[in-house]
Design a protein around this motif. Sequence first.
Motif, short mmCIF file in Angstrom:
data_model
loop_
_atom_site.label_atom_id
_atom_site.label_comp_id
_atom_site.label_asym_id
_atom_site.label_seq_id
_atom_site.Cartn_x
_atom_site.Cartn_y
_atom_site.Cartn_z
N ASP A 181 0.83 -1.20 0.00
CA ASP A 181 0.00 0.00 0.00
C ASP A 181 0.87 1.26 0.00
O ASP A 181 0.58 2.22 -0.69
N LYS A 182 1.93 1.21 0.80
CA LYS A 182 2.83 2.36 0.94
C LYS A 182 4.27 1.84 0.87
O LYS A 182 4.55 0.71 1.25
N VAL A 183 5.18 2.71 0.40
CA VAL A 183 6.58 2.32 0.25
C VAL A 183 7.48 3.40 0.84
O VAL A 183 7.22 4.60 0.68
N GLY A 184 8.54 2.95 1.53
CA GLY A 184 9.60 3.83 1.97
C GLY A 184 10.88 3.44 1.26
O GLY A 184 11.29 2.27 1.32
N ILE A 185 11.51 4.39 0.56
CA ILE A 185 12.75 4.11 -0.17
C ILE A 185 13.93 4.66 0.63
O ILE A 185 13.98 5.85 0.95
N MET A 186 14.89 3.77 0.93
CA MET A 186 16.03 4.13 1.79
C MET A 186 17.34 4.14 1.01
O MET A 186 17.51 3.41 0.04
N HIS A 187 18.27 4.95 1.52
CA HIS A 187 19.64 4.94 1.01
C HIS A 187 20.55 5.55 2.08
O HIS A 187 20.27 6.62 2.62
N GLU A 188 21.61 4.82 2.40
CA GLU A 188 22.63 5.29 3.35
C GLU A 188 22.02 5.81 4.65
O GLU A 188 22.35 6.89 5.13
N GLY A 189 21.11 5.01 5.21
CA GLY A 189 20.56 5.33 6.53
C GLY A 189 19.48 6.39 6.56
O GLY A 189 19.08 6.84 7.64
N LYS A 190 18.99 6.81 5.40
CA LYS A 190 17.96 7.85 5.35
C LYS A 190 16.78 7.37 4.51
O LYS A 190 16.93 6.54 3.62
N ILE A 191 15.61 7.92 4.80
CA ILE A 191 14.43 7.69 3.97
C ILE A 191 14.41 8.78 2.90
O ILE A 191 14.24 9.96 3.20
N LEU A 192 14.60 8.38 1.65
CA LEU A 192 14.58 9.35 0.55
C LEU A 192 13.15 9.77 0.21
O LEU A 192 12.91 10.92 -0.15
N LYS A 193 12.24 8.80 0.30
CA LYS A 193 10.86 9.08 -0.09
C LYS A 193 9.93 8.08 0.58
O LYS A 193 10.25 6.90 0.64
N GLU A 194 8.82 8.57 1.10
CA GLU A 194 7.77 7.71 1.64
C GLU A 194 6.45 8.18 1.05
O GLU A 194 6.11 9.36 1.15
N GLU A 195 5.74 7.24 0.42
CA GLU A 195 4.50 7.64 -0.23
C GLU A 195 3.63 6.42 -0.50
O GLU A 195 4.12 5.29 -0.59
N ILE A 196 2.32 6.63 -0.61
CA ILE A 196 1.42 5.59 -1.09
C ILE A 196 1.89 5.19 -2.48
O ILE A 196 2.17 6.05 -3.33
N LEU A 197 1.99 3.90 -2.73
CA LEU A 197 2.61 3.42 -3.96
C LEU A 197 1.92 3.96 -5.21
O LEU A 197 2.58 4.39 -6.16
N GLU A 198 0.59 3.95 -5.23
CA GLU A 198 -0.12 4.42 -6.41
C GLU A 198 0.13 5.90 -6.67
O GLU A 198 0.26 6.34 -7.81
N LYS A 199 0.23 6.68 -5.59
CA LYS A 199 0.52 8.11 -5.74
C LYS A 199 1.94 8.32 -6.24
O LYS A 199 2.21 9.21 -7.04
N MET A 200 2.87 7.47 -5.74
CA MET A 200 4.25 7.54 -6.18
C MET A 200 4.35 7.32 -7.69
O MET A 200 5.12 7.98 -8.39
N LYS A 201 3.54 6.38 -8.17
CA LYS A 201 3.54 6.09 -9.61
C LYS A 201 2.94 7.23 -10.42
O LYS A 201 3.29 7.44 -11.58
#
Length: 297
Positions: free
Chosen positions: A195-215
């Motif tokens: 339903d929702k995704v958090g994208i991480m890199h080097e210990g940080k959350i780059l983006k958190e959003e409902i997947l459909e909205k992210m698309k």
Amino acid sequence: MLKIANLSKKFGEFQVLEDININAEKSSIYGLVGSNGCGKTTILKHIMKIYKQDEGYISFDGQEVLEGSEIIKDFYFVQDSLYFPYQYTLKKLFQYEKLMYENMSEEKFKYLLKYFNIDKNKVLSKMSKGQKKQAAFVLAIAAQPKVLLLDEIVDGLDAVIKRKFWDILIEEVMDNEMTVIISSHDLKELDNICDKVGIMHEGKILKEEILEKMKEEIKRVQFAVEGEFNQNQLKEFNILKTVKIGSVYICTLTGSVEEFRKFLESKHQLLLFDELSMSLEEIFITELGGVGYGKEK
């Protein structure tokens, strides 16, 4: 809701997590994805209070999760690396976990044993990696937790078993208002269930959003024009990436696709223009490419 606010953690001088914010709703599946070693498993271990954060807090339904909190009894964590007590069978481990989880369901346990065709009397250490994953998942669902944390749960499983996993998990989320956080590198699988995704890199959350909205926010179009085309014309648009294959250009962008089309039509005769769907994997590559990951010389 499971909420992580401004969570940071150092191991020695190494900053493992920095200002992590996560909001995972009830009756939902949250996908935690990221580059290798970015801290996904470390976040899950903080939720379970295996680690203690340096800053920030974790709460569930407005109650802060502290070491020794009663609420942790309603959390269940399936780790990527599975270790079972020596010479334990699944039946014996189920009896042991019944002492720890008051909602452990014998009815669900028996149903899932049959569903996955698992021998409850087989010693767990003698099972294959895939069988161990299934055994751990059976226990997790039978425990009926309010929060379920899964770390690379489908790694190494065949397509049929994966589908069985997802069918059971989605049913439990819908029926029991469970909050699920899945850490995984299998983005194609998560694309179908999160339903929702958090994208991480080097210990940080780059983006958190409902997947459909992210698309909806990140688009990809392919187009071809008659005559010569200069990519510098597109500077006024937020183009994240452009690839040319023969005479066809493929652009990843944010903003209005319709405005982009009108601009091209005002400058050229369009021979081809199509909007393409974006997968979670493509969004992941785009987001991490924006911070230079994968572009190192």
